[in-house]
Design a protein around this motif. Structure first.
Motif, mmCIF file in Angstrom:
data_model
loop_
_atom_site.group_PDB
_atom_site.id
_atom_site.type_symbol
_atom_site.label_atom_id
_atom_site.label_comp_id
_atom_site.label_asym_id
_atom_site.label_seq_id
_atom_site.Cartn_x
_atom_site.Cartn_y
_atom_site.Cartn_z
ATOM 1 N N ARG B 21 0.819 -1.205 0.000
ATOM 2 C CA ARG B 21 0.000 0.000 0.000
ATOM 3 C C ARG B 21 0.858 1.263 0.000
ATOM 4 O O ARG B 21 0.552 2.255 -0.650
ATOM 5 C CB ARG B 21 -0.908 -0.007 1.226
ATOM 6 N N ALA B 24 2.130 1.897 -3.479
ATOM 7 C CA ALA B 24 1.056 2.464 -4.302
ATOM 8 C C ALA B 24 0.847 3.932 -3.943
ATOM 9 O O ALA B 24 0.701 4.790 -4.814
ATOM 10 C CB ALA B 24 -0.233 1.676 -4.116
ATOM 11 N N TYR B 25 0.863 4.210 -2.653
ATOM 12 C CA TYR B 25 0.641 5.581 -2.181
ATOM 13 C C TYR B 25 1.751 6.514 -2.684
ATOM 14 O O TYR B 25 1.486 7.615 -3.172
ATOM 15 C CB TYR B 25 0.583 5.608 -0.652
ATOM 16 N N VAL B 34 -1.850 4.138 -10.169
ATOM 17 C CA VAL B 34 -1.480 3.031 -9.278
ATOM 18 C C VAL B 34 -2.691 2.160 -8.983
ATOM 19 O O VAL B 34 -3.824 2.635 -8.972
ATOM 20 C CB VAL B 34 -0.906 3.537 -7.926
ATOM 21 N N SER B 35 -2.426 0.880 -8.756
ATOM 22 C CA SER B 35 -3.477 0.009 -8.223
ATOM 23 C C SER B 35 -2.849 -0.946 -7.221
ATOM 24 O O SER B 35 -1.652 -1.241 -7.293
ATOM 25 C CB SER B 35 -4.184 -0.762 -9.342
ATOM 26 N N PHE B 36 -3.658 -1.383 -6.291
ATOM 27 C CA PHE B 36 -3.210 -2.297 -5.229
ATOM 28 C C PHE B 36 -4.287 -3.359 -5.091
ATOM 29 O O PHE B 36 -5.465 -3.033 -4.932
ATOM 30 C CB PHE B 36 -3.067 -1.495 -3.928
ATOM 31 N N PHE B 37 -3.902 -4.615 -5.208
ATOM 32 C CA PHE B 37 -4.890 -5.691 -5.061
ATOM 33 C C PHE B 37 -4.362 -6.730 -4.071
ATOM 34 O O PHE B 37 -3.350 -7.376 -4.322
ATOM 35 C CB PHE B 37 -5.170 -6.348 -6.426
ATOM 36 N N ILE B 60 -4.014 1.808 -16.153
ATOM 37 C CA ILE B 60 -3.753 0.439 -15.731
ATOM 38 C C ILE B 60 -4.890 -0.441 -16.223
ATOM 39 O O ILE B 60 -6.055 -0.193 -15.912
ATOM 40 C CB ILE B 60 -3.604 0.364 -14.200
ATOM 41 N N SER B 62 -5.437 -4.275 -16.002
ATOM 42 C CA SER B 62 -5.932 -5.101 -14.900
ATOM 43 C C SER B 62 -5.080 -4.940 -13.651
ATOM 44 O O SER B 62 -3.856 -4.959 -13.727
ATOM 45 C CB SER B 62 -5.940 -6.563 -15.317
ATOM 46 N N PRO B 63 -5.733 -4.792 -12.481
ATOM 47 C CA PRO B 63 -4.974 -4.759 -11.226
ATOM 48 C C PRO B 63 -4.531 -6.167 -10.802
ATOM 49 O O PRO B 63 -3.733 -6.310 -9.893
ATOM 50 C CB PRO B 63 -5.986 -4.202 -10.233
ATOM 51 N N VAL B 64 -5.087 -7.169 -11.482
ATOM 52 C CA VAL B 64 -4.739 -8.557 -11.157
ATOM 53 C C VAL B 64 -3.655 -9.010 -12.122
ATOM 54 O O VAL B 64 -3.831 -8.949 -13.333
ATOM 55 C CB VAL B 64 -5.967 -9.475 -11.285
#
Lengths: 354, 177
Positions: B21, B24-25, B34-37, B60, B62-64
């Motif tokens: 996180r 990402a931040y 940004v993405s976080f999964f 982005i 896919s975040p996956v």
């Protein structure tokens, strides 16, 4: 530019609801949606709202019925098995023409299934999981930013048409964090609520909120009224995004998080010299037939991609109406389609139409 | 154009999710997408945790993730599961106090830091992830140390802010290890 934050999808829905003027939340926890409840539990008391964890999903939806009857903005949320439990209440609230917002962060089914992302509640959401000739407006966000914007829209649409509106997301959207830009000030639309049962103080006739009309001739008239409303919504509220569709050989059809994976496939295909496009339905009901109409002449074929056995596929085929072949690829049970899954199918279709 | 697809994996409690996180931040503070999964599935119930972080100049998709350009692993099951996900030329960073298994890959860059041991020596095991994040930002350029520091001030509650100078020191040790 408003406030820019890194937030989890589930929390953004809750924050958006509060910003849209929702002060009544009733729910019951279930993965992968629970953070929405956590957020409501923390925030609602601070804004003078009601957060109530009901003893079951059945209770929660009936509390929604009660709160919506008073004309207040109200939200409930759950994930697939919990949404199944709410179906009776959804049918009743539809019959009573109550505005409310319901969130389904889908997980793999049937039954208790699993807790991983899925899109296998499309039929339930768009064709009516409860009994009777009813529809809900169904919105399908594809990013955390859109979770915010569409949640606000959901409350406005619900009030505008006196209809239930569902946000249909999945475990990816609920669990992921992304940047969200909140508007500095939310413009809260207000609609006529003279129908609400909120105390008449002997100053007007009392209002009745009900779904029972025991005389079939009367019930038919009510149904004709519902259908007129659905027709109006079908004409005026279809939403979709077209992406890269000009000269596309094959146009993908996907919603929600799968649409994003499709955008990845479009990039990958472009690197291999293959032109793919995407139509992303944003309203699942009403299905964006107008969007399909706009692009019908462009591709050799359509390819629907879903995290299900092929549910939206049926609406795509109805909209395409035999004019172009419509293919399908998908994963089930909480498995997520990959760019490779999509590209394999694209190659197979290209082969067939070469 | 820069695109960083990062996986961080280990046991629950090692700071896997908070570390992801923060990256990402920090990326967000540099105006990147940004993405976080996070993993939230059955594997989490078994005590392992992982997260996928994407930091990119462009939108982005896919975040996956199904592959990654950088991988941080903090236990043996994680290196077994994810080492094949690294793209050729990718960066593998291991907490060598915890990860005893060696990678079989020869087409990637490997950095081993005995992070848990170093963190224990200075008396705070929760810092172990920070050594590894230091190496991550140094080798990938996914975020600047200054942005990481700003992210710490934003993400941590006020009463933990006194820890940040020490945490930044740990980050710099990790960068240069």
């Amino acid at each position: 530019m408003g406030e820019k934050l890194l937030m989890k999808g589930n929390e953004v829905i809750a924050e958006a609801a509060i910003r849209a003027g929702c002060r009544h939340y009733f729910g019951y926890p279930i993965t992968p949606q629970t953070e929405l409840m956590h957020y409501m539990a923390k925030k609602m008391p601070k804004v003078g709202g009601v957060f109530l964890q009901a003893e079951s999903e059945v209770s929660a939806i009936n509390m929604v019925y009660g709160a919506a009857s008073t004309g207040k903005r109200v939200l409930t949320s759950s994930s697939s098995p919990g949404i199944s439990l709410k179906q009776e209440g959804i049918s009743y609230a539809s019959g009573a023409q109550l505005p409310a917002v319901i969130v389904n962060i889908m997980r793999g089914g049937p039954g208790l299934g699993g807790i991983q992302p899925s899109q296998s509640d499309y039929f339930q959401a768009t064709k009516g999981g409860g009994h009777g000739d009813y529809h809900m407006i169904v919105l399908a966000p594809s990013s955390v930013q859109e979770l915010y914007e569409l949640t606000v829209d959901a409350f406005n649409l619900a009030d505008k048409y006196r209809i239930l509106t569902m946000i249909l997301g999945d475990g990816i959207l609920g669990q992921m964090m992304e940047v969200v830009n909140f508007r500095d000030e939310e413009k809260i639309e207000t609609y006529d609520k003279s129908w609400a049962a909120n105390g008449h103080k002997n100053e007007r006739e009392h209002n009745t909120i009900t779904s029972i009309h025991i005389d079939p001739a009367v019930l038919e008239q009510w149904n004709i009224g519902y259908q007129k409303k659905y027709q109006l919504i079908t004409e005026s509220e279809q939403r979709y995004e077209l992406y890269n569709c000009d000269d596309a050989e094959i146009i993908l059809v996907a919603y929600g998080s799968v649409a994003r994976i499709c955008k990845g496939a479009i990039k990958e295909a472009a690197a291999q010299g293959i032109k793919l496009g995407l139509i992303r339905p944003i309203t699942l009901w009403p299905f964006p037939v107008k969007g399909i109409e706009k692009i019908i002449d462009i591709p050799k074929a359509f390819l629907t991609v879903e995290m299900s056995s092929g549910q939206m596929l049926e609406d795509v085929r109805l909209a395409v109406d035999g004019r172009k072949p419509v293919y399908f690829t998908g994963r089930m049970g909480g498995m997520i389609p990959t760019v490779k899954n999509i590209m394999d199918k694209v190659m197979e279709i290209k082969e067939r139409h070469s | 154009m820069s695109l960083h697809e990062i996986i961080i994996a280990g046991f629950g409690g090692q700071g896997i999710l908070s570390g992801g996180r923060l990256i990402a931040y920090a990326g967000m503070l540099e105006d990147k997408n940004v993405s976080f999964f996070p993993s939230y599935g059955p594997e989490m119930r078994g005590g392992t945790a992982n997260c996928m972080v994407v930091v990119s100049d462009s939108d982005i998709a896919s975040p996956v993730l199904n592959s990654c350009s950088a991988l941080i692993v903090m236990n043996n099951p994680s290196i077994e599961k994810f080492e094949s996900w690294l793209k050729p030329g990718g960066i593998l960073i291991t907490d060598s106090s915890m990860v005893t298994k060696k990678t079989s890959r020869t087409d990637i860059k490997v950095f081993e830091i005995p992070a848990t041991q170093l963190a224990s020596e200075i008396g705070n095991k929760t810092y172990s992830i920070v050594y590894l994040l230091g190496k991550l930002i140094k080798e990938t350029g996914c975020a600047k140390a200054e942005s990481f520091e700003k992210a710490l001030y934003s993400v941590l509650s006020q009463k933990k802010h006194y820890m940040i100078p020490e945490e930044m020191e740990v980050l710099r040790v990790g960068m240069d290890y």
